[in-house]
Design a protein around this motif. Structure first.
Motif, PDB file in Angstrom:
ATOM      1  N   MET A   1       0.775  -1.323  -0.053  1.00 33.30           N
ATOM      2  CA  MET A   1       0.122   0.022  -0.021  1.00 33.30           C
ATOM      3  C   MET A   1       0.707   1.253   0.013  1.00 33.30           C
ATOM      4  SD  MET A   1      -3.000   0.715   2.615  1.00 33.30           S
ATOM      5  CE  MET A   1      -2.164   1.097   3.958  1.00 33.30           C
ATOM      6  N   LEU A   2       0.419   2.074  -0.902  1.00 34.63           N
ATOM      7  CA  LEU A   2       1.459   3.577  -0.889  1.00 34.63           C
ATOM      8  C   LEU A   2       0.589   4.452   0.036  1.00 34.63           C
ATOM      9  CD1 LEU A   2       1.620   3.738  -4.727  1.00 34.63           C
ATOM     10  CD2 LEU A   2       3.678   3.170  -3.127  1.00 34.63           C
ATOM     11  N   ASP A   3       1.323   5.296   0.198  1.00 41.59           N
ATOM     12  CA  ASP A   3       1.027   6.307   1.462  1.00 41.59           C
ATOM     13  C   ASP A   3       0.159   7.444   0.489  1.00 41.59           C
ATOM     14  OD1 ASP A   3       0.832   8.587   3.185  1.00 41.59           O
ATOM     15  OD2 ASP A   3       2.745   8.959   3.261  1.00 41.59           O
ATOM     16  N   ILE A   4      -1.147   7.651   1.062  1.00 37.52           N
ATOM     17  CA  ILE A   4      -2.176   8.358   0.182  1.00 37.52           C
ATOM     18  C   ILE A   4      -1.440   9.793  -0.034  1.00 37.52           C
ATOM     19  CG2 ILE A   4      -3.536   8.985   2.312  1.00 37.52           C
ATOM     20  CD1 ILE A   4      -5.074   8.645  -0.982  1.00 37.52           C
ATOM     21  N   SER A   5      -0.856  10.321   1.060  1.00 39.01           N
ATOM     22  CA  SER A   5      -0.156  11.650   0.719  1.00 39.01           C
ATOM     23  C   SER A   5       0.806  11.526  -0.442  1.00 39.01           C
ATOM     24  CB  SER A   5       0.365  12.375   1.778  1.00 39.01           C
ATOM     25  OG  SER A   5       1.180  11.590   2.540  1.00 39.01           O
ATOM     26  N   PHE A   6       1.437  10.458  -0.495  1.00 42.04           N
ATOM     27  CA  PHE A   6       2.518  10.419  -1.516  1.00 42.04           C
ATOM     28  C   PHE A   6       1.930  10.266  -2.808  1.00 42.04           C
ATOM     29  CE2 PHE A   6       4.767   7.816  -4.599  1.00 42.04           C
ATOM     30  CZ  PHE A   6       6.019   8.358  -4.795  1.00 42.04           C
ATOM     31  N   ILE A   7       0.830   9.614  -2.879  1.00 44.45           N
ATOM     32  CA  ILE A   7      -0.034   9.787  -4.326  1.00 44.45           C
ATOM     33  C   ILE A   7      -0.555  11.111  -4.614  1.00 44.45           C
ATOM     34  CG2 ILE A   7      -2.041   8.609  -5.506  1.00 44.45           C
ATOM     35  CD1 ILE A   7      -1.752   6.372  -3.686  1.00 44.45           C
ATOM     36  N   ARG A   8      -1.014  11.859  -3.578  1.00 42.74           N
ATOM     37  CA  ARG A   8      -1.475  13.121  -3.718  1.00 42.74           C
ATOM     38  C   ARG A   8      -0.567  14.034  -4.390  1.00 42.74           C
ATOM     39  NH1 ARG A   8      -3.235  14.559   2.163  1.00 42.74           N
ATOM     40  NH2 ARG A   8      -4.262  12.793   2.123  1.00 42.74           N
ATOM     41  N   GLU A   9       0.784  13.824  -3.820  1.00 46.68           N
ATOM     42  CA  GLU A   9       1.700  14.559  -4.381  1.00 46.68           C
ATOM     43  C   GLU A   9       2.487  14.291  -5.483  1.00 46.68           C
ATOM     44  OE1 GLU A   9       3.952  15.253  -0.654  1.00 46.68           O
ATOM     45  OE2 GLU A   9       2.211  15.924   0.239  1.00 46.68           O
ATOM     46  N   ASN A  10       2.493  12.968  -5.942  1.00 47.95           N
ATOM     47  CA  ASN A  10       3.085  12.596  -7.046  1.00 47.95           C
ATOM     48  C   ASN A  10       2.374  11.638  -7.784  1.00 47.95           C
ATOM     49  OD1 ASN A  10       6.048  12.999  -5.827  1.00 47.95           O
ATOM     50  ND2 ASN A  10       4.942  12.169  -4.454  1.00 47.95           N
TER      51      ASN A  10
ATOM     52  N   GLU B   1      -0.243  -2.444 -16.389  1.00 43.10           N
ATOM     53  CA  GLU B   1      -1.784  -2.119 -16.249  1.00 43.10           C
ATOM     54  C   GLU B   1      -2.200  -1.073 -17.036  1.00 43.10           C
ATOM     55  OE1 GLU B   1      -5.164  -3.188 -15.129  1.00 43.10           O
ATOM     56  OE2 GLU B   1      -3.746  -4.197 -13.664  1.00 43.10           O
ATOM     57  N   LYS B   2      -3.084  -1.163 -18.101  1.00 41.03           N
ATOM     58  CA  LYS B   2      -3.334  -0.143 -18.986  1.00 41.03           C
ATOM     59  C   LYS B   2      -4.414   1.097 -18.246  1.00 41.03           C
ATOM     60  CE  LYS B   2      -3.350  -3.013 -23.038  1.00 41.03           C
ATOM     61  NZ  LYS B   2      -3.619  -4.069 -22.158  1.00 41.03           N
ATOM     62  N   ASP B   3      -5.091   0.562 -17.304  1.00 39.52           N
ATOM     63  CA  ASP B   3      -5.892   1.564 -16.976  1.00 39.52           C
ATOM     64  C   ASP B   3      -5.393   2.134 -15.684  1.00 39.52           C
ATOM     65  OD1 ASP B   3      -8.357   2.983 -16.316  1.00 39.52           O
ATOM     66  OD2 ASP B   3      -9.561   1.293 -15.671  1.00 39.52           O
ATOM     67  N   THR B   4      -5.304   3.532 -15.320  1.00 36.98           N
ATOM     68  CA  THR B   4      -4.835   4.235 -14.579  1.00 36.98           C
ATOM     69  C   THR B   4      -5.779   5.078 -13.840  1.00 36.98           C
ATOM     70  OG1 THR B   4      -4.003   6.209 -15.805  1.00 36.98           O
ATOM     71  CG2 THR B   4      -2.257   4.306 -15.397  1.00 36.98           C
ATOM     72  N   SER B   5      -6.964   5.119 -14.167  1.00 36.43           N
ATOM     73  CA  SER B   5      -8.019   5.586 -13.348  1.00 36.43           C
ATOM     74  C   SER B   5      -8.101   5.226 -11.910  1.00 36.43           C
ATOM     75  CB  SER B   5      -9.299   5.639 -14.157  1.00 36.43           C
ATOM     76  OG  SER B   5      -9.749   4.161 -13.725  1.00 36.43           O
ATOM     77  N   VAL B   6      -7.688   4.531 -11.496  1.00 42.15           N
ATOM     78  CA  VAL B   6      -7.803   4.039 -10.084  1.00 42.15           C
ATOM     79  C   VAL B   6      -6.996   5.039  -9.332  1.00 42.15           C
ATOM     80  CG1 VAL B   6      -5.577   2.738 -10.061  1.00 42.15           C
ATOM     81  CG2 VAL B   6      -7.447   2.026  -8.284  1.00 42.15           C
ATOM     82  N   VAL B   7      -6.030   5.925  -9.785  1.00 42.53           N
ATOM     83  CA  VAL B   7      -5.557   7.017  -9.094  1.00 42.53           C
ATOM     84  C   VAL B   7      -6.639   8.100  -8.867  1.00 42.53           C
ATOM     85  CG1 VAL B   7      -3.340   8.530  -9.155  1.00 42.53           C
ATOM     86  CG2 VAL B   7      -2.990   6.404 -10.110  1.00 42.53           C
ATOM     87  N   GLU B   8      -7.243   8.287 -10.000  1.00 41.07           N
ATOM     88  CA  GLU B   8      -8.014   9.411 -10.062  1.00 41.07           C
ATOM     89  C   GLU B   8      -9.057   9.196  -8.939  1.00 41.07           C
ATOM     90  OE1 GLU B   8      -8.919  12.222 -12.517  1.00 41.07           O
ATOM     91  OE2 GLU B   8     -10.017  12.558 -10.799  1.00 41.07           O
ATOM     92  N   LYS B   9      -9.459   7.879  -9.075  1.00 43.37           N
ATOM     93  CA  LYS B   9     -10.585   7.429  -8.223  1.00 43.37           C
ATOM     94  C   LYS B   9     -10.171   7.555  -6.636  1.00 43.37           C
ATOM     95  CE  LYS B   9     -12.701   4.256 -11.375  1.00 43.37           C
ATOM     96  NZ  LYS B   9     -12.526   2.920 -11.958  1.00 43.37           N
ATOM     97  N   VAL B  10      -8.853   7.016  -6.356  1.00 48.43           N
ATOM     98  CA  VAL B  10      -8.484   7.094  -4.921  1.00 48.43           C
ATOM     99  C   VAL B  10      -8.519   8.483  -4.310  1.00 48.43           C
ATOM    100  CG1 VAL B  10      -5.865   6.928  -5.073  1.00 48.43           C
ATOM    101  CG2 VAL B  10      -7.180   5.676  -3.443  1.00 48.43           C
TER     102      VAL B  10
ATOM    103  N   ALA C   1     -12.032   9.828  -3.820  1.00 43.70           N
ATOM    104  CA  ALA C   1     -12.476   9.116  -2.768  1.00 43.70           C
ATOM    105  C   ALA C   1     -11.796   9.534  -1.355  1.00 43.70           C
ATOM    106  CB  ALA C   1     -12.068   7.607  -2.657  1.00 43.70           C
ATOM    107  N   ASP C   2     -10.747   9.703  -1.347  1.00 45.73           N
ATOM    108  CA  ASP C   2      -9.852  10.331  -0.098  1.00 45.73           C
ATOM    109  C   ASP C   2     -10.359  11.617  -0.015  1.00 45.73           C
ATOM    110  OD1 ASP C   2      -7.745  10.418   1.857  1.00 45.73           O
ATOM    111  OD2 ASP C   2      -6.773  11.942   0.597  1.00 45.73           O
ATOM    112  N   GLU C   3     -10.691  12.571  -0.943  1.00 45.66           N
ATOM    113  CA  GLU C   3     -11.172  13.956  -0.533  1.00 45.66           C
ATOM    114  C   GLU C   3     -12.531  13.637  -0.034  1.00 45.66           C
ATOM    115  OE1 GLU C   3     -11.161  17.562  -3.590  1.00 45.66           O
ATOM    116  OE2 GLU C   3      -9.415  16.320  -3.741  1.00 45.66           O
ATOM    117  N   GLU C   4     -13.295  13.164  -0.542  1.00 36.52           N
ATOM    118  CA  GLU C   4     -14.613  12.882  -0.185  1.00 36.52           C
ATOM    119  C   GLU C   4     -14.467  12.562   1.399  1.00 36.52           C
ATOM    120  OE1 GLU C   4     -18.435  11.027  -1.623  1.00 36.52           O
ATOM    121  OE2 GLU C   4     -16.541  10.681  -3.311  1.00 36.52           O
ATOM    122  N   TRP C   5     -13.842  11.241   1.727  1.00 41.37           N
ATOM    123  CA  TRP C   5     -13.625  10.903   2.833  1.00 41.37           C
ATOM    124  C   TRP C   5     -13.388  11.839   4.089  1.00 41.37           C
ATOM    125  CZ3 TRP C   5      -8.796  10.114   5.573  1.00 41.37           C
ATOM    126  CH2 TRP C   5      -8.971   9.318   6.868  1.00 41.37           C
TER     127      TRP C   5
END
Length: 422
Positions: free
Chosen positions: A1-10, A23-32, A35-39
């Motif tokens: 599991m990556l650090d969510i704030s790392f994903i946010r910044e990178n 993996e072709k579909d990278t939309s999971v990053v957008e989604k996460v 979702a994080d913002e909503e949470w």
RNA sequence: GGAGAGGUGGCUGAGUGGCUGAAAGCGCUCCCCUGCUAAGGGAGUAUACCUCCAACGAGGUAUCGAGGGUUCGAAUCCCUCCCUCUCCGCCA
């Protein structure tokens, strides 16, 4: 599991990592991220509301103790109304949290910059080759040798358990025991602490090292008790310190552990699984390191060198591959595979895989250390086989056979077996 | 497997509905005092998340084995599960 704030910044780096890992579909990053913002928004909303409600509840207590029942009743009415709202928000928070975490678990580890970008095993880099692969024609594959000497009993294994669960009889049983001892001794010399671990783990442990979600199909299960048979000692040994905060002075931790490993290996067949090439149960000596983040890449190199040293001591020709992004797996950030030359089969066999997971596993299992008085930091985990037994055995039998069919015992193993031939 | 007891901070251990994130002691850190040393005094000492801040930092929420419930309010009451201990049974 990556650090969510790392994903946010990178974000771009993470998306690229997903692509590079195949993996072709990278939309999971957008989604996460959304979702994080909503949470977070929902958490904040709930916190504020609960804070208000707590203040009011406190007042009720005061009023009650002063005997002001009616005033208290007023406030109780107010807080009762809030109660439902809080509950609703809590439920949403929980839902959003699960949603976010599920997405987060689907994002692979980011490969180290030194890892070649590639798609298949064709793109792995040959990092080094040691010795000269023996191509001589007369050398027989190990299954002919084991059959001739009655060293491995596949048929009775099938009768007693099933395919992929052989018996080792006589010479090869001895040889395996000698190898296990030798490997553990060498690791102990290199500062690894010897450990014996449970062969079953619970669900939390399987999640900690990343077998679940998604890879539970590789494991045998004991559903009645909620256990999984370990597919590698990596699982119990790395989880040994799960949910702990270690002291700085105790880092690094280095463990060596021999266990059987169970893998369902669904869908494999043909010559890949002939003889000892691929089994449902096999023995392995595993090396696990828990280290400071800044040291993990040096530690990966020394781990690899240690495993290579074992093959060199056995005088078995091997090559080391630096795995490309597409072939290295979900949880690793850098991985070397060691392949031993099998002179009877004329092919390379994987006998070790040395990986740095950086903080990917450690974050899942909340494995941390106290860096100094102020800071607690996630550790880095690594592991490598040192080594997997059956393939070393097959390479060894094939390499040390003589034309009359006898098999010599390698120098370093003689102290354990005490004779010249197996 | 059966019967009973219990799970609170790094440790020991108080706490049976509000003022308890949690007494006290030990340990640890820092400071002070003291030249006689198995001494004294003071302060601090959980984790996660959220918000605000350029930052130092400030505030909030949650957590007393885990999950659920009752209640305006739970370490404290109820339910389920997990674990530990004692006795019995079984057993390498």
């Amino acid at each position: 599991m990556l650090d969510i704030s790392f994903i946010r910044e990178n974000r771009e780096q993470v998306e690229k990592a997903i692509t590079n890992k195949g993996e072709k579909d990278t939309s999971v990053v957008e989604k996460v991220l959304s979702a994080d913002e909503e949470w977070r928004a929902k958490v904040h909303e709930g916190d504020l509301l609960r804070s208000e409600s707590n203040t009011k509840s406190g007042k009720i207590g005061q009023l009650m103790s002063q005997g002001k029942k009616e005033e208290a009743q007023e406030i109780i009415k107010e807080t009762s109304a809030m109660k439902e709202q809080i509950k609703e928000i809590e439920e949403e928070v929980k839902k959003l949290r699960i949603e976010r975490d599920n997405l987060l678990l689907r994002i692979p580890n980011v490969p180290h910059p030194s890892v070649p970008v590639g798609v298949t095993e064709e793109d792995n880099e040959i990092f080094k080759t040691w010795g000269t692969p023996n191509e001589s024609e007369w050398r027989k594959p190990h299954w002919e040798l084991t059959e001739r000497h009655g060293w491995v009993d596949f048929e009775r294994g099938v009768k007693v358990t099933g395919a992929g669960f052989p018996f080792y009889v006589g010479g090869v049983a001895q040889l395996q025991r000698a190898l296990i001892n030798y490997f553990i001794n060498e690791a102990a010399k290199a500062g690894y602490i010897e450990m014996q671990a449970p062969y079953f783990v619970n669900e939390d442990s399987a999640r900690g090292t990343g077998q679940i979600p998604d890879k539970e199909d590789m494991m045998y299960e004991i559903p009645r008790d909620g256990f999984f048979n370990i597919p590698t000692a990596e699982v119990p040994v790395t989880n040994y310190h799960r949910d702990e905060i270690l002291e700085n002075k105790d880092i690094p931790k280095k463990y060596v552990c021999h266990t059987p490993c169970w893998r369902r290996e669904a869908g494999s067949y043909g010559k890949d699984v002939r003889g000892l090439n691929r089994l449902h149960q096999f023995d392995k000596v595993e090396l696990v390191k828990i280290v400071r983040p800044e040291d993990s890449y040096d530690e990966l190199e020394s781990l690899r060198e240690h495993a290579e040293g074992l093959l060199e001591a056995l005088e078995l020709s091997y090559r080391t591959l630096l795995m490309c992004t597409g072939d290295m797996g979900f949880t690793q950030s850098k991985k070397y595979d060691l392949e031993v030359w099998s002179p009877g089969q004329k092919r390379w066999l994987e006998v070790s895989s040395c990986s740095n997971f950086e903080s990917f596993q450690a974050r899942r299992m909340q494995l941390r250390y106290r860096k100094d008085e102020k800071e607690i930091e996630i550790l880095h985990t690594l592991n490598g086989s040192g080594l997997a037994l059956p393939r070393v055995v097959s390479a060894l039998l094939e390499a040390y056979q003589e034309e009359n069919g006898k098999v010599r015992i390698p120098e370093v193993l003689k102290p354990f077996i005490g004779r010249e031939y197996l």
